[in-house]
Design a protein around this motif. Sequence first.
Motif, short mmCIF file in Angstrom:
data_model
loop_
_atom_site.label_atom_id
_atom_site.label_comp_id
_atom_site.label_asym_id
_atom_site.label_seq_id
_atom_site.Cartn_x
_atom_site.Cartn_y
_atom_site.Cartn_z
N THR A 1 0.84 -1.20 0.00
CA THR A 1 0.00 0.00 0.00
C THR A 1 0.87 1.25 0.00
O THR A 1 0.64 2.18 -0.76
CB THR A 1 -0.92 0.02 1.24
N LYS A 2 1.88 1.24 0.84
CA LYS A 2 2.78 2.39 0.90
C LYS A 2 3.46 2.62 -0.45
O LYS A 2 3.56 3.76 -0.91
CB LYS A 2 3.85 2.16 1.98
N ASP A 3 3.89 1.54 -1.05
CA ASP A 3 4.52 1.66 -2.37
C ASP A 3 3.57 2.28 -3.38
O ASP A 3 3.94 3.19 -4.11
CB ASP A 3 4.95 0.26 -2.87
N THR A 4 2.36 1.74 -3.38
CA THR A 4 1.36 2.26 -4.32
C THR A 4 1.19 3.76 -4.15
O THR A 4 1.17 4.51 -5.13
CB THR A 4 0.00 1.57 -4.08
N LEU A 5 1.08 4.19 -2.91
CA LEU A 5 0.90 5.62 -2.65
C LEU A 5 2.11 6.41 -3.13
O LEU A 5 1.97 7.45 -3.77
CB LEU A 5 0.66 5.85 -1.16
N LYS A 6 3.29 5.90 -2.82
CA LYS A 6 4.51 6.59 -3.22
C LYS A 6 4.57 6.77 -4.72
O LYS A 6 4.87 7.85 -5.23
CB LYS A 6 5.74 5.81 -2.74
N GLN A 7 4.25 5.69 -5.40
CA GLN A 7 4.28 5.74 -6.86
C GLN A 7 3.34 6.79 -7.42
O GLN A 7 3.56 7.31 -8.51
CB GLN A 7 3.89 4.38 -7.45
N ARG A 8 2.30 7.07 -6.68
CA ARG A 8 1.34 8.08 -7.16
C ARG A 8 1.74 9.48 -6.70
O ARG A 8 0.98 10.42 -6.82
CB ARG A 8 -0.05 7.77 -6.64
N GLY A 9 2.92 9.58 -6.12
CA GLY A 9 3.39 10.89 -5.70
C GLY A 9 2.68 11.40 -4.46
O GLY A 9 2.60 12.60 -4.22
N THR B 1 -7.87 14.88 9.45
CA THR B 1 -6.84 14.11 8.76
C THR B 1 -7.30 12.68 8.53
O THR B 1 -7.00 12.08 7.49
CB THR B 1 -5.54 14.14 9.58
N VAL B 2 -8.01 12.15 9.48
CA VAL B 2 -8.56 10.81 9.32
C VAL B 2 -9.50 10.78 8.12
O VAL B 2 -9.38 9.91 7.24
CB VAL B 2 -9.31 10.37 10.59
N TYR B 3 -10.40 11.73 8.06
CA TYR B 3 -11.34 11.77 6.93
C TYR B 3 -10.61 11.93 5.61
O TYR B 3 -10.92 11.29 4.62
CB TYR B 3 -12.34 12.91 7.12
N ARG B 4 -9.62 12.82 5.60
CA ARG B 4 -8.90 13.05 4.36
C ARG B 4 -8.13 11.81 3.92
O ARG B 4 -8.09 11.47 2.73
CB ARG B 4 -7.98 14.26 4.50
N THR B 5 -7.56 11.11 4.87
CA THR B 5 -6.81 9.91 4.53
C THR B 5 -7.74 8.81 4.02
O THR B 5 -7.45 8.15 3.02
CB THR B 5 -6.03 9.41 5.76
N LEU B 6 -8.87 8.65 4.69
CA LEU B 6 -9.81 7.63 4.25
C LEU B 6 -10.31 7.93 2.84
O LEU B 6 -10.45 7.03 2.01
CB LEU B 6 -10.99 7.54 5.22
N LYS B 7 -10.57 9.20 2.59
CA LYS B 7 -11.03 9.60 1.26
C LYS B 7 -9.99 9.25 0.20
O LYS B 7 -10.30 8.72 -0.87
CB LYS B 7 -11.30 11.10 1.26
N LEU B 8 -8.76 9.57 0.53
CA LEU B 8 -7.65 9.28 -0.35
C LEU B 8 -7.57 7.79 -0.68
O LEU B 8 -7.44 7.38 -1.84
CB LEU B 8 -6.36 9.71 0.36
#
Lengths: 165, 165
Positions: free
Chosen positions: B6-14, B55-62
């Motif tokens: 998951t972390k990798d995926t996020l990183k790849q998306r900048g 921040t929780v809401y924003r992260t979940l949305k992301l």
Amino acid sequence: MSLAATKDTLKQRGIRLTRQRQLLLELIDQSGKHLDAESLYRMAQERDPKLNRVTVYRTLKLLKEGGLVDELDLMHYGGDQHYYETRTKQEHAHIVCLRCGKVEEFFGDVLQRLRRQIETTFGFQIVIARTEIGGYCAHCQVLRAQEMTEARLDTAAAGAKPARP
Amino acid sequence: MSLAATKDTLKQRGIRLTRQRQLLLELIDQSGKHLDAESLYRMAQERDPKLNRVTVYRTLKLLKEGGLVDELDLMHYGGDQHYYETRTKQEHAHIVCLRCGKVEEFFGDVLQRLRRQIETTFGFQIVIARTEIGGYCAHCQVLRAQEMTEARLDTAAAGAKPARP
DNA sequence: GTTAGTGCAAACCTTTTGCAGCTCT
DNA sequence: AGAGCTGCAAAAGGTTTGCACTAAC
């Protein structure tokens, strides 16, 4: 279930058929499917400007609890409100296009099969079953492909002229 | 999907892996399923009291928009909030007991069959599919039967002594 | 050094509740 | 007559937004 039958059902349960409820029942009955509380409220207000939004909520709750309407989320397309539809004989899935918002209905005995499997697997007594599917309808798939191409061209153009105007 | 993936995926998306996001991702990963925003927030606060609910809401949305978690309603048992679960390989239905709130998961190829039927019937491109079923689990069926018997006895007793004390 | 992300406060949207007065049966 | 229902106002619950400051890359 017909409007008259719904009224009878309510009467039998000792629920009063007030002027407001009659109006709301009529509107729900006439309308196409998938009404949300606010739309129903606005329609009702055209005919009875004094009718309160709260009465709409209370009536919908009543009908829902009595099993006379089903409550849907429709994948929260367009917000977190709920949508309501009169309970049809046949179970069906709702298919929501995430681009244009169109809602299709899918009938098919897979749904009954699923239901039966769950009942037997878990010894579960099903009261409501809801399947909602989000994605892109045939029409919007094409449009999305175009949009993505355009976006790519935009990016390329922006890349050629480094700074934004 | 694993935490690292998951972390990798996020990183790849900048997408930046901030301290807050790392914490939230860990908690979601560790936790059992079906976390709602408020629970996640409270868990996060124990480790980082300054972390904000927003921040929780924003992260979940992301994560939701990135297809890394699925959003559920669980038949609105316990309110209108949403629940989240990390996206598993296998599609499954959620079965919610309307009395005790227990949630079961049903895997089974009927679900895939349903999916395929909808794709071919409508030429629809499915992004998310959600089946939620409400009713009574085997255990609660018995308890409900008892409750109803008791209620009937109460009514009879009340009927014998006309006025309420 | 940028740009994205955070915290805070405040707004938002949908739905529910308390209560006094009105109305169906 | 009296329980049931409505309207109004206000609150609740869950989520989002605007903005100045901070931190990741």
